[in-house]
Design a protein around this motif. Structure first.
Motif, short mmCIF file in Angstrom:
data_model
loop_
_atom_site.label_atom_id
_atom_site.label_comp_id
_atom_site.label_asym_id
_atom_site.label_seq_id
_atom_site.Cartn_x
_atom_site.Cartn_y
_atom_site.Cartn_z
N CYS A 102 0.82 -1.18 0.00
CA CYS A 102 0.00 0.00 0.00
C CYS A 102 0.86 1.24 0.00
CB CYS A 102 -0.88 0.00 1.21
SG CYS A 102 0.06 -0.15 2.71
N GLU A 162 -3.25 -3.57 6.34
CA GLU A 162 -3.95 -2.32 5.96
C GLU A 162 -4.74 -1.75 7.14
OE1 GLU A 162 -3.00 -0.86 3.50
OE2 GLU A 162 -2.04 -2.55 2.52
N HIS A 200 -2.91 0.46 9.57
CA HIS A 200 -2.59 1.84 9.20
C HIS A 200 -3.57 2.83 9.82
CE1 HIS A 200 0.88 1.28 6.77
NE2 HIS A 200 0.27 0.57 5.83
N GLU A 249 5.01 1.62 7.77
CA GLU A 249 4.82 0.33 7.12
C GLU A 249 5.36 -0.81 7.98
OE1 GLU A 249 2.99 -0.09 4.65
OE2 GLU A 249 2.74 2.03 4.11
N HIS A 304 8.22 1.34 2.43
CA HIS A 304 8.14 -0.01 2.98
C HIS A 304 9.54 -0.54 3.25
CE1 HIS A 304 4.51 0.56 0.55
NE2 HIS A 304 3.91 -0.22 1.42
ZN LIG Z 1 1.12 -0.41 4.26
#
Ligand SMILES: [Zn+2]
Length: 731
Positions: free
Chosen positions: A24, A579, A582, A639, A691
């Motif tokens: 992401c 996800e 986050h 991340e 990341h």
């Molecule tokens: Zn992510």
């Protein structure tokens, strides 16, 4: 540990599109990967690494010490893992025990026997899946089905028109740069500030060329139910503004992207070689001057980035800050002069534009606009230009071979008509069953999050309640949208109607600018997706408090309904859990359950959380993927936290299942991150990606958890061993 890599990077420079950044990538507010085409903004690219002062990016891995020996030159402070994403290096080292280097242990055979596909600089399960999706998309274009639904008929017509025009090299060669010349003609004639202002005020400039300010309409950080107009700085050709601090004019002129691609098109437009050099120099002068006032990638991914970027303004305030720079006229060209709310992302940039917008400086501004627009169109012109572009891009990324024209044309349609191609894709390839099964797994993971948050001891009760409220308000966008925006008015002339790729850009761009205008001051429709269904990706969007799992990611080795529970957890389960986290990471925690930028943490909780995040950042700071070049913990902490908490959640669920096969799960997990890449591409990822590097997404994650130690018998002295007091726990 030192962080000398910044200096080295000055020489290495960026390379963007060709690299496949998995995972992401959403950053709140910055115009997201949306269902809309990018009207302008091809990749910013740049050049080759050069020799001196640069970290070792190829050749032999220099490993000192045995696995597990502390203080190795290369690896981590705790363990001497070689960077096993780089195929060249993996081939030079032997097999590894699971207890010393788990990533290498699981993936070595695959890494030495797999080939990076033509036209790519890396390969991993995401790329593998992306190639499958590309084939599916290409099939839609090569073998169009007879549609019956009116919307799909319309989609089919548009994508076919564009695909055919893209592949019609005779017509493209005949047109050469004439359509681009016609677009740039008014700009090339600019000699004075008034003429430049006139050019910037033209709607066509906004639609098809490059502007001196970027404008986007997106969810308002301060009132998530409504849209706001975001005003952002220009993009720089070499990407990250940080590079310009070290780069001199001669460096830029020597870059193949500048020197071969842009120069080539300038000469075709009628500049002599000497004049082209002057235009390039003049463009670089502006980029260097303005880069001091544009945030670097590291600054944009820092914890305080959103706070710094959230600068609500009225139009009058913007005008006052812009001084001589005609911000109102530019916003009028966008049709965005009547917004109740503007957010100025980088006030320093706007103040700098006031100073630079001067009669003595006109040529630099003009030449930047010429060069930026020219490179935007490099792939839409004649064959010769296209081939030069790809030769340079491949040289930068280390990719070998070329993609077929059909594949490149498919990618071009995907960029240009993402919603239309996406709806055709969704209709053909994304099933209701997949949507339902993935929704069920998501619910199961959310239930475990709820329990984990309610048990969290480092949070005060109020913050815990807010966190759970945020979780319960999470909008789920799984597989495909339930609702598509009306695009029946979207159209453009195909070659039969006398159109070409550039006139199509005008027509489609005008449609999207109009769509953007229609949102100003309006309520946000939360049912609409802002990302492409066919994308092989997943995101959390803090400004909507939503997670999106695009249809594209739900297939191939990443998902199939016959997978065991362990495999599902290692693949789609990990993605979902990642996800969701986050919503609660260092950026996500600044947004509330609706997506408003509102801090719902008490100071005490924030301090406790920051201490945990700091420990995590410091841990990554100690890792050396290249000799003397470390990870930057602050760049990847969001991340890395997501990776960690995802594993924690999955193991909590697994712990309730007596028959859970941990060995199978951890191995499947390691496989999802297997990657082979060129050293150059890996080095770029280290410097620019938010990341952690793929091999670290395995080793650094599993070594934090008791289940891993128990499953593989990891003991003190093993490469994977991390002393309990050094282990990380954020959530
Ligand atoms: Zn992510």
């Amino acid at each position: 540990m030192k962080r000398i890599y910044k200096k080295s990077l000055a020489i290495v420079l960026a390379l963007v599109t060709v690299l496949n950044m998995a995972g992401c990538a959403l950053k709140p507010g910055t115009p997201q990967e949306s269902g809309e085409p990018q009207v302008s903004g091809e990749p910013q690219v740049s050049g080759e690494p050069q020799a001196s002062g640069e970290p070792q990016v190829s050749g032999e891995p220099q490993v000192s010490g045995e696995p597990g020996e502390s203080g190795s030159l290369f690896g981590t402070e705790y363990a001497s893992w070689v960077n096993s994403d780089i195929q060249e290096w993996v081939k030079q080292i032997g097999e590894a025990d699971a207890r010393d280097d788990f990533h290498l242990h699981v993936n070595r055979d695959w890494m030495v026997s797999t080939t990076i596909p033509d036209g790519y600089s890396s390969y991993d399960p995401i790329t593998e899946r992306a190639l499958q999706v590309d084939s599916q998309l290409m099939d839609i274009l090569e073998n169009p089905e007879k549609e019956t639904d009116p919307e799909l008929i319309h989609d089919q017509e548009l994508v076919q028109k564009y695909y055919t025009m893209w592949l019609d090299w005779d017509a493209r060669n005949k047109l050469d740069v004439s359509a681009l010349k016609e677009l740039l003609d008014p700009l090339m004639k600019v000699q004075s500030l008034d003429e430049l202002t006139d050019y910037l005020s033209m709607p066509r400039t906004v639609i098809s060329a490059t502007e001196l300010a970027q404008c986007d309409v997106s969810m308002d950080w301060n009132n998530a139910d409504y849209y706001a107009v975001y005003v952002a700085p220009v993009d720089l050709i070499f990407g990250d503004s940080m590079y310009y601090g070290y780069m001199e004019e001669s460096d830029a002129l020597a870059e193949p992207y500048y020197n071969e691609v842009i120069r080539h098109i300038l000469v075709k437009l009628g500049y002599s070689d000497e004049e082209a050099t002057e235009v390039l120099k003049s463009c670089f002068a502006f980029e260097k001057d303005i880069s001091d006032y544009i945030m670097t990638t590291e600054e944009e991914s820092a914890r305080d980035a959103v706070e710094k970027e959230n600068n609500p303004r009225t139009l009058e305030q913007l005008e006052a800050e812009a001084g001589d720079f005609p911000i109102r006229k530019i916003l009028e060209a966008y049709g965005a002069e009547n917004s109740d709310n503007y957010i100025l992302l980088q006030p320093d940039w706007l103040a700098a534009m006031d100073v630079l917008y001067d009669e003595d400086y006109v040529e630099h501004l003009r030449d930047y606009l010429i060069c930026y627009t020219v490179q935007d169109y490099a792939t839409l012109l004649d064959r010769e230009t296209y081939d030069i572009y790809y030769k340079v891009i491949n040289g930068i990324s280390g990719a070998v071979g070329t993609k077929s024209d059909q594949k490149s044309a498919t990618e071009a349609v995907d960029d240009f008509l993402p919603s239309q191609l996406g709806r055709l894709y969704s209709d053909k390839y994304v099933s209701d069953e997949t949507q339902k099964e993935v929704a069920d797994i998501t619910k199961e993971i959310m239930d475990e999050y709820r329990i984990m948050l309610s048990e969290e001891t480092f949070l005060t009760e109020d913050t815990r309640k807010e966190a759970i409220r945020k979780l319960d308000s999470l909008a789920l966008r799984i597989a495909k949208p339930g609702k598509w925006e009306d695009d029946s008015e979207l159209n453009f002339a195909g070659s039969k109607e006398g159109g070409n790729l550039i006139s199509a850009q005008d027509e489609v761009g005008a449609f999207w600018v109009k769509r953007m205008q229609s949102r100003i001051n309006q309520k946000v429709d939360r049912d609409l997706w802002t990302s492409r269904v066919q994308q092989v990706n997943a995101f959390y969007d803090p400004s909507q408090n939503s997670i999106t799992l695009c249809g594209g990611i739900l297939g191939g080795s990443l998902y199939n309904p016959d997978m065991s529970r362990e495999e599902l957890f290692a693949n789609v389960g990990d993605t979902i859990a990642h996800e969701i986290s986050h919503a609660f990471d260092t950026t996500g925690c600044q947004f509330d359950e609706k997506g408003n930028l509102r801090n719902w943490w008490t100071q005490q909780d924030q301090t406790a959380f920051a201490a945990r995040a700091d420990k995590l950042a410091a841990y990554y700071d100690n890792i050396e993927p290249f000799m003397d070049v470390n990870c930057v913990g602050s760049q990847i902490e969001g991340e890395a936290i997501a990776d960690l908490v995802a594993m924690k959640i999955l193991l909590r669920i697994a712990g309730k299942d007596k028959n859970f096969d941990y060995d199978k799960f951890f191995r499947a997990f390691a496989q999802t991150w297997r990657t082979i890449t060129t050293a150059r591409s890996e080095f770029y990822a280290l410097s620019q990606d938010t990341h952690p590097l793929p091999y670290l997404r395995v080793n650094c994650v599993v070594q934090q958890f008791d289940e891993f130690y128990e499953t593989f018998g990891v003991k003190k002295g093993d490469g994977m061993y991390l002393a309990p007091e050094d282990r990380l726990e954020v959530w």
